[in-house]
Design an enzyme around this catalytic site. Structure first.
Site, mmCIF file in Angstrom:
data_model
loop_
_atom_site.group_PDB
_atom_site.id
_atom_site.type_symbol
_atom_site.label_atom_id
_atom_site.label_comp_id
_atom_site.label_asym_id
_atom_site.label_seq_id
_atom_site.Cartn_x
_atom_site.Cartn_y
_atom_site.Cartn_z
ATOM 1 N N HIS A 122 -2.738 1.086 6.238
ATOM 2 C CA HIS A 122 -2.525 2.090 5.179
ATOM 3 C C HIS A 122 -3.662 1.945 4.161
ATOM 4 O O HIS A 122 -4.202 0.838 3.988
ATOM 5 C CB HIS A 122 -1.179 1.757 4.520
ATOM 6 C CG HIS A 122 -0.684 2.756 3.526
ATOM 7 N ND1 HIS A 122 -1.159 2.810 2.239
ATOM 8 C CD2 HIS A 122 0.271 3.718 3.613
ATOM 9 C CE1 HIS A 122 -0.517 3.766 1.575
ATOM 10 N NE2 HIS A 122 0.353 4.333 2.388
ATOM 11 N N ASP A 199 1.521 -6.878 5.085
ATOM 12 C CA ASP A 199 2.022 -5.665 4.441
ATOM 13 C C ASP A 199 3.344 -5.317 5.122
ATOM 14 O O ASP A 199 3.361 -4.825 6.254
ATOM 15 C CB ASP A 199 0.984 -4.544 4.612
ATOM 16 C CG ASP A 199 1.504 -3.181 4.149
ATOM 17 O OD1 ASP A 199 2.715 -3.062 3.850
ATOM 18 O OD2 ASP A 199 0.699 -2.234 4.105
ATOM 19 N N GLN A 202 6.705 -1.333 6.004
ATOM 20 C CA GLN A 202 7.457 -0.680 7.091
ATOM 21 C C GLN A 202 8.228 -1.668 7.946
ATOM 22 O O GLN A 202 8.755 -1.293 8.991
ATOM 23 C CB GLN A 202 6.502 0.147 7.976
ATOM 24 C CG GLN A 202 5.759 1.245 7.246
ATOM 25 C CD GLN A 202 6.669 2.351 6.711
ATOM 26 O OE1 GLN A 202 7.838 2.469 7.080
ATOM 27 N NE2 GLN A 202 6.131 3.170 5.825
ATOM 28 N N LYS A 225 11.539 1.994 -0.234
ATOM 29 C CA LYS A 225 11.625 2.174 1.226
ATOM 30 C C LYS A 225 12.790 1.371 1.806
ATOM 31 O O LYS A 225 13.083 1.455 2.980
ATOM 32 C CB LYS A 225 10.319 1.747 1.895
ATOM 33 C CG LYS A 225 9.133 2.668 1.555
ATOM 34 C CD LYS A 225 7.943 2.309 2.382
ATOM 35 C CE LYS A 225 6.635 2.811 1.811
ATOM 36 N NZ LYS A 225 6.405 4.243 2.017
ATOM 37 N N CYS A 363 -1.911 8.567 4.785
ATOM 38 C CA CYS A 363 -2.674 7.513 4.087
ATOM 39 C C CYS A 363 -3.291 6.529 5.065
ATOM 40 O O CYS A 363 -3.297 5.309 4.815
ATOM 41 C CB CYS A 363 -1.803 6.758 3.073
ATOM 42 S SG CYS A 363 -1.203 7.790 1.749
HETATM 43 N N1 PLP Z 1 1.662 0.037 3.433
HETATM 44 C C1 PLP Z 1 2.309 0.757 4.357
HETATM 45 C C2 PLP Z 1 2.264 0.320 5.793
HETATM 46 C C3 PLP Z 1 3.023 1.894 3.974
HETATM 47 O O1 PLP Z 1 3.663 2.614 4.894
HETATM 48 C C4 PLP Z 1 3.036 2.264 2.604
HETATM 49 C C5 PLP Z 1 3.732 3.497 2.164
HETATM 50 O O2 PLP Z 1 3.904 4.436 2.898
HETATM 51 C C6 PLP Z 1 2.360 1.470 1.686
HETATM 52 C C7 PLP Z 1 1.683 0.365 2.129
HETATM 53 C C8 PLP Z 1 2.356 1.793 0.234
HETATM 54 O O3 PLP Z 1 3.636 1.693 -0.294
HETATM 55 P P1 PLP Z 1 3.930 2.143 -1.810
HETATM 56 O O4 PLP Z 1 3.382 3.529 -1.938
HETATM 57 O O5 PLP Z 1 5.409 2.082 -1.910
HETATM 58 O O6 PLP Z 1 3.242 1.178 -2.703
#
Ligand code: PLP
Length: 404
Positions: A122, A199, A202, A225, A363
């Protein structure tokens, strides 16, 4: 197994209609809906407890502080961390990753040093490191993947050298649904003396995570999430690392003593929590973690994996269907394209049928380049979704396809 119809009653929004049709909410990788228990606990705290935490001697402040610190203990238990000193509250995964990139980059990285990320990250786990790159001249090294969307472990091992300082990798891809073998990746990194940030945006919502069993050095996830409120997230960090990192932001809460000549800092986690925290959101997050823990993370995983396999099978039967992400270990995300129908058209027309999916690059633009597409349609599942909703999605796609 939990009773899905009973569970759905906890989520009032699932009874909504859009365009006169029952809502089929399949945008759960972006954010999930909230159960009553979370919203009511937050309303109750605002109505009956509200006071700033940590600083007050009065009754309400002490009660708010107890709730806030009890939430930290709930998160510790959820991740099986050793101590609450290892649980830092942030605004979400993005802030957690930025915190590590910024502080770790500042303390431990010099020009020419390297961070290993993967092709399926991401933007939160790419751009944060590029900011360090701009400041300090570090390099990003990228683990490639095969066409099924699985990381190439041999190539991963080859990326290590004497300049490798940290690995920062996603647990589950938000586009492909791939579950990466992070336990093995951490073992390999540690054999090279390199720490690992996972990270978990998910993964934490979908299956049990044990940071001690993984032996990760840092783990990031977002409250919104995992059925909690927006604006709150978590950074887990091993105490040995958090002790050595410099602070992220300066201000109240994160200090020991302040004078114009010299300031000392609080111990972790407060060292990383400058300013008034969102102490109502931490209560909401704790109730959300109670909620999923009561249903059972293992049960949630069984239910969502069943939905995912059912969806993959059902969608593959649609003429012109191309699934992006065919990894052997596949979590609750299905990305696809049909014929030459633009992802935006598919998403917009599904919406008219009451089906909420996400379209675009999710993203993850570098991943889109690797896949040779501009964007995908993404359906993603949560603990409250049903096979009937997967059927509605498949029938919706068939209807839209017939229009083109
Ligand atoms: N990393 C991953 C794999 C994600 O799917 C997301 C959000 O979709 C993020 C990071 C960023 O999360 P947040 O926008 O809640 O900070």
């Amino acid at each position: 197994m939990y009773d899905i119809e009973e569970v759905r009653k906890d989520f009032p929004i699932l009874r909504r209609e859009v365009y006169g049709r029952p809502l089929v909410y399949l945008d759960n990788a972006a954010t999930v809906q909230k159960p009553r228990q979370v919203v009511e606990a937050m309303a109750d705290e605002y109505y009956n407890v509200n006071a700033n935490v940590h600083r007050g001697v009065h009754f309400l402040s002490q009660q708010a502080t107890e709730l806030h610190e009890a939430a930290r203990e709930t998160v510790r238990r959820f991740l099986n961390a050793r101590s609450t000193a290892e649980i830092v509250f942030t605004r979400g995964t993005t802030e957690s990753i930025n915190l590590v990139a910024s502080c770790f980059g500042e303390a431990f990285m010099r020009e020419g040093d390297e961070v290993i990320v993967s092709e399926m990250e991401h933007h939160a786990n790419i751009v944060s490191w590029q900011l360090v790159q701009a400041r300090k001249g570090i390099r990003l090294r990228v683990i490639p993947m095969n066409d099924r969307g699985e990381l190439l472990m041999d190539e991963y091992e080859k990326l290590f050298n004497e300049r490798t300082r940290i690995v920062s990798v996603t647990h589950v891809s938000n586009v492909l649904g791939t579950v990466n073998p992070v336990r093995r990746m951490i073992e390999i990194a540690h054999a090279h003396g390199v720490p690992v940030l996972v990270d978990g945006a998910q993964s934490a919502p979908h299956f049990a995570v044990d940071v001690q069993a993984l032996d990760c050095d840092f783990f990031a996830f977002s409250g919104h999430k995992v059925y909690g409120p927006t604006g709150i997230g978590v950074l887990y960090g091993k105490e040995s690392w958090l002790d050595r990192l410099p602070p992220y932001m300066g201000g109240g809460e994160m200090i020991g003593h302040v004078s114009f000549e010299h300031t000392t800092f609080a111990a972790p986690p407060l060292k990383f929590e400058a300013g008034t925290p969102d102490y109502v959101a931490t209560t909401g997050l704790a109730r959300a973690l109670d909620y999923v823990s009561r249903l059972g993370m293992d049960q949630i995983q069984v239910h969502e994996r069943d939905l995912t396999h059912y969806a993959l099978e059902r969608l593959r039967r649609i003429p012109g269907m191309r699934i992006l992400g065919e990894a052997a270990e596949h979590d609750a995300v299905v990305s696809f394209l049909v014929g030459n129908i633009h992802h935006l058209d598919m998403g917009t027309l599904l919406d008219r049928l009451g089906i909420a999916v996400r379209t675009g690059h999710h993203c993850a633009e570098p991943l889109m380049h690797r896949l040779g597409v501009e964007g995908t349609v993404r359906a993603s599942f949560a603990l409250y979704n049903t096979r009937a909703e997967v059927d509605a999605l498949a029938e919706g796609i068939e209807r839209v396809s017939a229009m083109f």
